[in-house]
Design a protein around this motif. Structure first.
Motif, PDB file in Angstrom:
ATOM      1  N   ASP A  34      84.623  59.342 113.434  1.00 39.41           N
ATOM      2  CA  ASP A  34      83.188  59.600 113.524  1.00 39.41           C
ATOM      3  C   ASP A  34      82.381  58.299 113.660  1.00 39.41           C
ATOM      4  OD1 ASP A  34      83.428  58.562 110.973  1.00 39.41           O
ATOM      5  OD2 ASP A  34      82.946  60.447 109.947  1.00 39.41           O
ATOM      6  N   GLY A  35      82.974  57.321 114.320  1.00 39.83           N
ATOM      7  CA  GLY A  35      82.238  56.097 114.615  1.00 39.83           C
ATOM      8  C   GLY A  35      82.137  55.125 113.469  1.00 39.83           C
ATOM      9  N   GLY A  36      82.890  55.352 112.393  1.00 38.41           N
ATOM     10  CA  GLY A  36      82.889  54.417 111.281  1.00 38.41           C
ATOM     11  C   GLY A  36      82.199  54.914 110.036  1.00 38.41           C
ATOM     12  N   GLN A  37      81.831  56.194 109.985  1.00 41.90           N
ATOM     13  CA  GLN A  37      81.188  56.727 108.781  1.00 41.90           C
ATOM     14  C   GLN A  37      82.206  57.083 107.703  1.00 41.90           C
ATOM     15  OE1 GLN A  37      77.720  59.459 109.620  1.00 41.90           O
ATOM     16  NE2 GLN A  37      78.553  59.382 111.695  1.00 41.90           N
ATOM     17  N   SER A  38      83.343  57.655 108.116  1.00 40.48           N
ATOM     18  CA  SER A  38      84.395  58.008 107.159  1.00 40.48           C
ATOM     19  C   SER A  38      85.725  57.511 107.709  1.00 40.48           C
ATOM     20  CB  SER A  38      84.432  59.524 106.926  1.00 40.48           C
ATOM     21  OG  SER A  38      84.691  60.214 108.144  1.00 40.48           O
ATOM     22  N   TRP A  39      86.669  57.240 106.788  1.00 34.53           N
ATOM     23  CA  TRP A  39      87.911  56.579 107.164  1.00 34.53           C
ATOM     24  C   TRP A  39      89.093  57.212 106.442  1.00 34.53           C
ATOM     25  CZ3 TRP A  39      87.869  52.398 110.596  1.00 34.53           C
ATOM     26  CH2 TRP A  39      86.588  51.903 110.921  1.00 34.53           C
ATOM     27  N   GLN A  40      90.254  57.117 107.091  1.00 32.11           N
ATOM     28  CA  GLN A  40      91.508  57.532 106.475  1.00 32.11           C
ATOM     29  C   GLN A  40      92.482  56.358 106.534  1.00 32.11           C
ATOM     30  OE1 GLN A  40      93.192  61.310 107.669  1.00 32.11           O
ATOM     31  NE2 GLN A  40      95.291  60.551 107.367  1.00 32.11           N
ATOM     32  N   GLN A  41      92.965  55.921 105.359  1.00 29.92           N
ATOM     33  CA  GLN A  41      93.929  54.819 105.306  1.00 29.92           C
ATOM     34  C   GLN A  41      95.338  55.320 105.617  1.00 29.92           C
ATOM     35  OE1 GLN A  41      94.132  52.555 101.735  1.00 29.92           O
ATOM     36  NE2 GLN A  41      92.058  51.761 101.875  1.00 29.92           N
ATOM     37  N   VAL A  42      96.091  54.488 106.370  1.00 29.79           N
ATOM     38  CA  VAL A  42      97.475  54.814 106.700  1.00 29.79           C
ATOM     39  C   VAL A  42      98.293  53.526 106.652  1.00 29.79           C
ATOM     40  CG1 VAL A  42      99.051  55.829 108.377  1.00 29.79           C
ATOM     41  CG2 VAL A  42      96.674  56.617 108.276  1.00 29.79           C
ATOM     42  N   PRO A  43      99.324  53.436 105.794  1.00 24.31           N
ATOM     43  CA  PRO A  43     100.190  52.257 105.825  1.00 24.31           C
ATOM     44  C   PRO A  43     100.956  52.190 107.156  1.00 24.31           C
ATOM     45  CG  PRO A  43     100.471  53.493 103.781  1.00 24.31           C
ATOM     46  CD  PRO A  43      99.677  54.363 104.712  1.00 24.31           C
ATOM     47  N   ILE A  44     100.977  51.017 107.762  1.00 27.21           N
ATOM     48  CA  ILE A  44     101.773  50.836 108.974  1.00 27.21           C
ATOM     49  C   ILE A  44     103.251  50.787 108.569  1.00 27.21           C
ATOM     50  CG2 ILE A  44     102.269  49.297 110.902  1.00 27.21           C
ATOM     51  CD1 ILE A  44      99.600  50.644 111.162  1.00 27.21           C
ATOM     52  N   PRO A  45     104.119  51.569 109.203  1.00 25.85           N
ATOM     53  CA  PRO A  45     105.529  51.647 108.779  1.00 25.85           C
ATOM     54  C   PRO A  45     106.316  50.386 109.132  1.00 25.85           C
ATOM     55  CG  PRO A  45     105.156  52.988 110.737  1.00 25.85           C
ATOM     56  CD  PRO A  45     103.808  52.502 110.295  1.00 25.85           C
ATOM     57  N   LEU A  46     106.298  49.428 108.207  1.00 25.29           N
ATOM     58  CA  LEU A  46     107.013  48.170 108.416  1.00 25.29           C
ATOM     59  C   LEU A  46     107.818  47.753 107.192  1.00 25.29           C
ATOM     60  CD1 LEU A  46     104.377  45.986 110.326  1.00 25.29           C
ATOM     61  CD2 LEU A  46     106.667  46.576 111.134  1.00 25.29           C
ATOM     62  N   THR A  47     107.194  47.796 106.004  1.00 26.41           N
ATOM     63  CA  THR A  47     107.821  47.219 104.820  1.00 26.41           C
ATOM     64  C   THR A  47     108.365  48.293 103.880  1.00 26.41           C
ATOM     65  OG1 THR A  47     105.792  47.170 103.505  1.00 26.41           O
ATOM     66  CG2 THR A  47     106.187  45.306 104.973  1.00 26.41           C
ATOM     67  N   THR A  48     109.033  47.815 102.835  1.00 27.74           N
ATOM     68  CA  THR A  48     109.646  48.744 101.888  1.00 27.74           C
ATOM     69  C   THR A  48     108.619  49.614 101.177  1.00 27.74           C
ATOM     70  OG1 THR A  48     109.617  46.981 100.219  1.00 27.74           O
ATOM     71  CG2 THR A  48     111.638  47.256 101.499  1.00 27.74           C
ATOM     72  N   CYS A  49     107.374  49.137 101.081  1.00 22.45           N
ATOM     73  CA  CYS A  49     106.329  49.946 100.446  1.00 22.45           C
ATOM     74  C   CYS A  49     105.909  51.125 101.319  1.00 22.45           C
ATOM     75  CB  CYS A  49     105.116  49.084 100.117  1.00 22.45           C
ATOM     76  SG  CYS A  49     105.375  47.979  98.703  1.00 22.45           S
ATOM     77  N   SER A  50     106.255  51.085 102.601  1.00 26.04           N
ATOM     78  CA  SER A  50     105.946  52.209 103.486  1.00 26.04           C
ATOM     79  C   SER A  50     107.221  52.869 104.001  1.00 26.04           C
ATOM     80  CB  SER A  50     105.079  51.745 104.661  1.00 26.04           C
ATOM     81  OG  SER A  50     105.693  50.673 105.364  1.00 26.04           O
ATOM     82  N   GLY A  51     108.355  52.592 103.317  1.00 25.99           N
ATOM     83  CA  GLY A  51     109.596  53.282 103.636  1.00 25.99           C
ATOM     84  C   GLY A  51     110.433  52.640 104.713  1.00 25.99           C
ATOM     85  N   TRP A  52     110.166  51.363 105.042  1.00 27.10           N
ATOM     86  CA  TRP A  52     110.898  50.687 106.109  1.00 27.10           C
ATOM     87  C   TRP A  52     111.510  49.401 105.579  1.00 27.10           C
ATOM     88  CZ3 TRP A  52     112.072  53.123 110.552  1.00 27.10           C
ATOM     89  CH2 TRP A  52     111.418  54.349 110.758  1.00 27.10           C
ATOM     90  N   PRO A  53     112.321  48.700 106.367  1.00 26.16           N
ATOM     91  CA  PRO A  53     113.223  47.709 105.762  1.00 26.16           C
ATOM     92  C   PRO A  53     112.637  46.333 105.452  1.00 26.16           C
ATOM     93  CG  PRO A  53     113.647  47.873 108.116  1.00 26.16           C
ATOM     94  CD  PRO A  53     112.643  48.949 107.784  1.00 26.16           C
ATOM     95  N   PHE A  54     111.509  45.957 106.034  1.00 28.06           N
ATOM     96  CA  PHE A  54     111.077  44.569 105.924  1.00 28.06           C
ATOM     97  C   PHE A  54     110.401  44.288 104.577  1.00 28.06           C
ATOM     98  CE2 PHE A  54     110.879  45.553 110.540  1.00 28.06           C
ATOM     99  CZ  PHE A  54     111.933  44.735 110.926  1.00 28.06           C
TER     100      PHE A  54
END
Length: 480
Positions: free
Chosen positions: A95-115
């Motif tokens: 909506d042009g910056g009024q509301s946001w949804q955070q999403v971890p980028i799948p790269l590190t162990t905190c997001s389920g990936w190996p780095f």
């Protein structure tokens, strides 16, 4: 009576010009904090390359970047480093910056990936709305490589990371550019560090919309007496690729820095010989960071990267960087130069930041400039400065946006045509509240700061401490 009548005649003569000049105003949207609460909570990947960190530092953010979907301009996506180089988090808005949804980028162990660690995020939208992020990733700095992740729904969901073939050799500082006319092509360039050459420009591309990436190859390899600092590829309206990078020639006293340009007319298959574009003359303190707290002498970590943009209507190329020439090398201002012929020749650099000249010289430091071009050709440049610093404790700091709407009568190469400065921060924040970390105990807020165009608006992401003194990523939209 004659003098008054003369004034009437003068006013009448000037009236058409006065009526023709529009009033200058901006619509400034509310400031939005993006990075708290953290999307990965208190997760710690164990990546402690830069030393042992307090657990609470995983809540701090740095190095934000932003991009806007060309087919859905209300789809704005930002990304930043979360914690001490441990995660990259994206935030998507529909909506042009009024509301946001955070999403971890799948790269590190905190997001389920190996780095274990990641950093240097860069975003780019393809013309079909596909979004790409590139980042450095690895378990240590020695094995860091380049990973690319793709989103097909505007940043809400992401693919598994794809490692660029042959990139795990101390690679870093990647940038990424999707071809604005052909969604099959995306181009990446980055620094490849080596003891022999100090830093070369590595390149890869996809020709199938990100399904596969070509093996890494070197397109610039300087001698042992020089190195590369930063590289970015831009695409001209006729499809020509222009790679612009900072070329450092090491000298006994101080480095000589040039912007250099490579061109490719076949989607990156082959490249021209490099040519000089502009000379960069930053003010450096002992060849280190040029930005310092005037009260304490503590450095702000700053790699003086150039920022680049292209006007997709006419192909004009624009560059901004920190430069000391306008102050007789007392401090750095924001320098601007442009090319109207695809990077072959460049204008004489001018000062474009509007930091007042009636404050003490140490408070005029302008740093971390970033540039973008709106759909109507308006140029925006954002930067930090210390103009409100005073004798009280702390270091008041603000982020600003200055504008230029170039035309044949008002070219961007004339400093008087830059103005309409907008304060992006609601109020000054204390740089002293930023936790010193990385590289000799300096304040670290990142190496990149995003600015992009959403139609004729500008969207900016930057770093400042929030009300809890946690270093956080913030977003603001400005309508000139």
């Amino acid at each position: 009576m004659q003098p008054r009548w003369s004034l009437y005649l003068l006013a009448f003569a000037l009236l058409p010009g006065l009526l023709a000049r529009p009033a200058v105003s901006q619509e400034i949207r509310p400031l939005v904090e993006l990075s708290r609460p953290s999307a990965v909570g208190s997760c710690d990947t164990g990546f402690h390359t830069f030393g042992n960190w307090p657990v609470w530092l995983v809540d701090e953010a740095g190095e934000p970047i932003v991009a806007v979907n060309p087919i859905h301009p209300n789809n704005v996506v930002a990304a930043w480093i979360q914690g001490p180089f441990q995660d990259i988090i994206a935030a998507a808005s529909l909506d042009g910056g009024q509301s946001w949804q955070q999403v971890p980028i799948p790269l590190t162990t905190c997001s389920g990936w190996p780095f274990g660690g990641t950093g240097d995020p860069w975003l780019s939208f393809a013309p079909n709305g596909d979004l790409y992020v590139v980042a450095g990733a690895g378990h240590t700095l020695a094995d860091a490589g380049i990973a690319v992740i793709k989103s097909g729904d505007g940043g809400l969901h992401w693919s598994a990371p794809l490692v660029v073939p042959g990139s795990f050799t101390k690679d870093s500082h990647a940038s990424l550019t999707a071809d604005p006319k052909d969604a099959r092509f995306v181009y990446a360039s980055w620094l490849r560090n080596s003891s022999e050459h100090g830093g070369t420009v590595a390149f890869s591309r996809t020709t199938d919309g990100g399904l596969t990436w070509k093996p890494t190859r070197t397109i610039v390899q300087p001698t042992s007496q020089s190195h590369i600092q930063f590289s970015q590829i831009l695409v001209l309206p006729n499809g020509t690729l222009v790679d612009i990078y900072e070329f450092y020639k090491n000298q006994p006293e101080k480095p000589a820095i040039n912007l250099q340009v490579l061109r490719s007319k076949n989607h990156g298959k082959t490249w021209s010989a490099p040519r000089n574009a502009a000379t960069i003359t930053p003010f450096l303190r002992a060849n280190e960071s040029p930005v310092v707290d005037p009260k304490t002498g503590q450095f702000v970590s700053n790699v003086t990267n150039v920022s680049l943009a292209v006007d997709r209507r006419n192909g004009n190329l624009y560059a901004v960087w920190e430069d000391g020439r306008f102050s007789s090398f007392q401090y750095n201002d924001t320098a601007f130069a442009m090319s109207a012929n695809g990077g072959l020749t460049w204008s004489v650099p001018i000062r474009v930041n509007r930091t007042p000249l009636d404050v003490p010289p140490a408070n005029r430091q302008a740093f971390f400039p970033y540039i973008a071009v709106a759909a109507d050709g308006t140029i925006g440049v954002s930067y930090y400065d210390f103009r409100f610093n005073d004798a009280n404790p702390g270091l008041p700091t603000d982020r600003w946006l200055v504008l230029c709407h170039p035309s044949s009568a008002r070219p961007a190469t004339n400093p008087v045509n830059w103005g309409s400065e907008v304060r992006l921060t609601d109020s000054s924040f204390n740089m002293g509240a930023v936790v010193p970390k990385v590289l000799k105990d300096r304040f670290f807020i990142g190496d990149y700061f995003g600015l992009a165009a959403a139609g004729n608006d500008f969207v900016s992401v930057f770093i400042q401490p929030d009300h809890d003194n946690v270093t956080s990523a913030f977003f603001r939209r400005v309508r000139p």
